[in-house]
Scaffold this motif. Structure first.
Motif, short mmCIF file in Angstrom:
data_model
loop_
_atom_site.label_atom_id
_atom_site.label_comp_id
_atom_site.label_asym_id
_atom_site.label_seq_id
_atom_site.Cartn_x
_atom_site.Cartn_y
_atom_site.Cartn_z
N THR A 2 53.21 28.57 39.32
CA THR A 2 54.16 28.66 38.21
C THR A 2 54.93 27.36 38.00
O THR A 2 55.57 27.18 36.96
CB THR A 2 55.15 29.80 38.45
OG1 THR A 2 55.66 29.70 39.79
CG2 THR A 2 54.47 31.16 38.28
N GLY A 36 45.56 28.36 30.67
CA GLY A 36 46.67 28.85 31.49
C GLY A 36 47.71 27.78 31.75
O GLY A 36 48.93 28.05 31.73
N TYR A 56 48.84 31.29 40.41
CA TYR A 56 48.17 31.94 39.28
C TYR A 56 46.66 31.74 39.32
O TYR A 56 45.90 32.67 39.10
CB TYR A 56 48.73 31.39 37.96
CG TYR A 56 49.94 32.12 37.44
CD1 TYR A 56 50.65 33.01 38.24
CD2 TYR A 56 50.40 31.92 36.14
CE1 TYR A 56 51.77 33.68 37.76
CE2 TYR A 56 51.51 32.59 35.64
CZ TYR A 56 52.20 33.47 36.47
OH TYR A 56 53.29 34.14 35.99
N GLU A 78 49.84 35.32 32.47
CA GLU A 78 48.71 34.90 33.30
C GLU A 78 47.40 35.19 32.56
O GLU A 78 47.17 36.31 32.10
CB GLU A 78 48.73 35.65 34.64
CG GLU A 78 47.72 35.10 35.64
CD GLU A 78 47.91 35.71 37.03
OE1 GLU A 78 47.05 35.48 37.89
OE2 GLU A 78 48.91 36.44 37.24
#
Length: 734
Positions: free
Chosen positions: A47, A108, A24, A119
């Protein structure tokens, strides 16, 4: 802002993504644990894990083991802190240029920790170009590296809507150059082939004189025409730019507006567009003429006499080098002059707007001294610049005058030696004077061009800004404003994990979740700075949430057409702003097409009709700037009438009865009761008694929703709301 950098091969290999794991975020950190610069470190967030990479070691932390992530600002930089098993650890250090970037990374990480997989994306601009490492002047792309950047491309884009006029002016410029170059040739023919030969006759002489007169008149007429059309074109461009700037500034978010001083924005609309008009009127007017004459003048001089041409050209490199050597110096000088001008304008605007406060505290002398100090600084910079030009240009003219002196000296000896004709020397001297005249003119160009470049950069800084609040979801999908939803608001409002901060690394609201039903009245309470006004600013669509969603009747607020949404919004603020004009125009501001009967009905509902009728001209009474001729309660009732006239479906009240006397508050409370009936309402109040009619009360503390419920429920809970009520009662009884 970049949140996923292109990674070197060794970093990608060390990361080694597995299965369905996705990367990400990938950002560099530039300070190691000992405080030394580190150019090879990266923080990688997938993730499932957080990876801290350096050449010395690779550290991997599972997301499942983390409790929270946050950033802390330090002197000259910041740190990313991770909470695990109730303990905090410093993950990485970074310099100030990465402050905003790591705020997004922390956000995030927290989203992933909560079990969600949205995201985070950043709409902020990079301040330093990652390619050329030059400062980016507030635009999305670096003007030095992007295809749309650069002065020449910007100038051509500026002229693009006026192609026909520019083409016509260019023809006039070329015509002026041709006529200017023909005149010396006719003069040479008159001297050498008519006056100095026995075969010459009076008729030919008259023809030559007639041709010279015709060419002289032609150059005057052409110059008048091109000056006229350039002046008209410059004025038109300046007018159009002012309109575009004013329209764009109104469409931009308040974050951009608040980052600029009022005087600075005023200068961009008025002064900088005026600089472009001056360039078109004075410099562009002669640009092609000068370039055309300069090139063909040199060609003609080489064709007539190479030796004399070399004598004339010998000083040109010196003049060109001298001009180029001072170019950056000139740019810096004018940037500084513009900044000082902005300081003077901003201070003047502040003092004039706050003159009541200045006079109240008797600070006229101090403010005069401050303004004089700023004006003196501006005068000092301006004087230095003008002294520089006063020395620089005479020096250039002296150098170029030496070239004419050499040509006359060498050419005179050639005439005495019968190697050159007098008419030929006269023509050559005329061409040499033209050459140096236009070199002298071109030596002024750096100043004019630097003026233009600085002004265009400041103008493009506004025009190139992206309108995030306006574009929103539809633009992200490739649509336009016309593709947005024209939705009649019912009043169902939902916040879904909404997070927002005026600065990305300082969230004002964090993970807000709230569902409001149609027609419900929500009272918002909390300490100053908790985020109450920020919440209604998001509802008014003055700002765009950073993360999460804000839904209106199930539609994302960004997907709604802005003008249609705001037409169904009613707002009454503590600081009521009235425009200079009549009471009628101020009430009609929300609905310019409203009839007089509708205006009067709205005023009656707002308990404003009675006092309006007592003013000298009734609804046509002029109220002055910010409505200073009216009392606070009267201004507030006009604001309520303005909101009623709009017949809003969503109503926002921000301290609508604060700082009013008891009678005015009673009148406004009665008006608000009629206004809120049947409408979804958000109301902020420090005096909690004014929220007694609210269906639910929302207590915000530490940037989150601390409590929610009815007055009775929150009293029974004996939490923060109970303590606030108790404190206010003690103050009243004390």
């Amino acid at each position: 802002m970049i949140l996923k950098y292109d990674l070197p091969r060794e970093v990608t290999e060390a990361l080694a993504l597995t299965g369905e794991e996705k990367l990400y975020y990938a950002v560099p950190y530039d300070i190691d644990g000992k405080g030394n610069w580190n150019k090879d470190g990266y923080v990688l967030v997938t993730t499932t894990r957080i990876v801290v990479y350096s050449k010395a070691e690779v550290k991997s932390i599972p997301i499942a083991d983390c409790d929270a992530a946050k950033t802390e600002a330090c002197i000259g930089g910041g740190i990313l802190i991770l909470s695990r098993a109730g303990a905090e650890e410093c993950l990485v250090h970074y310099s100030a240029k990465h402050m905003s970037r790591y705020a997004y990374i922390a956000r995030g990480i927290n989203i992933l920790i909560s079990g969600r997989f949205e995201e985070v994306e950043s709409n902020e601009y990079e301040k330093i170009c990652p390619k050329c490492h030059k400062a980016i002047p507030g635009t999305k792309e670096c003007p030095h590296c992007s295809k749309t950047g650069g002065f020449l491309r910007s100038f051509l884009r500026l002229l693009a809507p006026y192609k026909a006029r520019v083409f016509g002016i260019s023809l006039l410029m070329i015509g002026a150059a041709v006529v200017t170059l023909l005149n010396p040739a006719v003069q040479r023919y008159l001297i050498d082939d008519v006056l100095r030969t026995s075969s010459g006759d009076i008729k030919t002489a008259y023809l030559c004189l007639g041709a010279m007169f015709f060419l002289s008149v032609s150059i005057v007429v052409i110059n008048i025409l091109k000056s006229y059309y350039c002046t008209v074109l410059g004025a038109q461009i300046a007018k159009d730019l002012r309109g575009k700037l004013f329209e764009k500034i109104q469409m931009l978010s308040l974050i951009f507006i608040n980052d600029r001083r009022p005087g600075e924005l005023m200068n961009r609309i008025i002064s900088d567009t005026g600089k472009i008009r001056e360039f078109m009127q004075t410099t562009f007017c002669n640009l092609f003429t000068v370039l055309f004459i300069f090139i063909w003048d040199m060609i003609f001089m080489l064709c007539i006499n190479v030796k004399l041409a070399l004598c004339a050209f010998i000083f040109i490199p010196v003049a060109v080098w001298l001009t180029g050597a001072f170019r950056n110096n000139i740019h810096r000088r004018f940037h500084l002059q513009y900044k000082k001008n902005d300081d003077v304008s901003s201070n003047l605007q502040d003092v004039i707007s706050g003159m009541r406060v200045v006079k109240t505290y008797g600070k006229e002398k101090e403010e005069s001294e401050k303004f004089n100090r700023l004006a003196q600084e501006y005068c000092k910079v301006q004087s230095k610049n003008e002294i520089f030009w006063a020395v620089f240009f005479p020096l250039l003219n002296f150098i170029m005058g030496l070239g004419v002196f050499f040509v006359i000296t060498v050419g005179g000896f050639d005439i005495l030696g019968e190697k050159l004709e007098p008419g030929e020397l006269f023509q050559f001297i005329t061409y040499t004077q033209l050459l140096y005249q236009y070199i002298s003119w071109m030596s002024y160009m750096p100043r004019d061009i630097m003026n233009l470049v600085s002004s265009m950069e400041r103008i493009n800084d506004v025009l190139d800004q992206e309108i995030y609040v306006e574009e929103g979801v539809v633009a992200a999908k490739g649509g336009s404003q016309d593709d947005k939803i024209c939705h009649d608001i019912k009043g169902d409002i939902s916040f879904r994990h909404a997070t927002f901060g005026y600065k990305s690394y300082q969230p004002v609201l964090w993970d807000i979740n709230l569902d409001v039903k149609e027609g419900e009245m929500i009272g918002i309470v909390g300490a100053s700075g908790a985020g109450k006004s920020t919440m209604i600013n998001l509802l008014m669509r003055l700002y765009q949430i950073d993360d999460g969603k804000l839904l209106i009747d199930g539609h994302e607020i960004d997907s709604l057409r802005s003008d249609y949404y705001h037409s169904q919004l009613g707002v009454v603020l503590q600081e009521t702003f009235l425009f200079s004009g009549t009471i009628l125009n101020n009430i009609r501001f929300s609905r310019p097409d409203a009839t007089m009967e509708e205006v009067i009905m709205a005023a009656k509902l707002a308990n404003a009709h009675e006092f309006i009728c007592k003013t000298p001209d009734g609804y046509n009474t002029y109220v002055g700037e910010k409505g200073h001729t009216l009392s606070g309660g009267e201004r507030q009732r006009i604001a309520i009438a303005r909101a009623i006239l709009n017949q809003p479906r969503l109503l926002i009240l921000d301290e609508a009865t604060a700082s009013l006397d008891t009678e005015s508050e009673y009148m406004i409370q009665k008006a608000l009761e009629r206004l809120t009936k049947g409408r979804t309402t958000f109301a902020i109040a420090h005096r909690l008694s004014t929220l007694k009619n609210a269906d639910r009360l929302l207590v915000i503390d530490n940037h989150r929703i601390a409590e929610i419920g009815s007055h009775e429920e929150l009293i029974a809970k004996k939490g923060m709301y109970y303590r606030l009520i108790k404190a206010q009662l003690e103050m009243q009884n004390g």
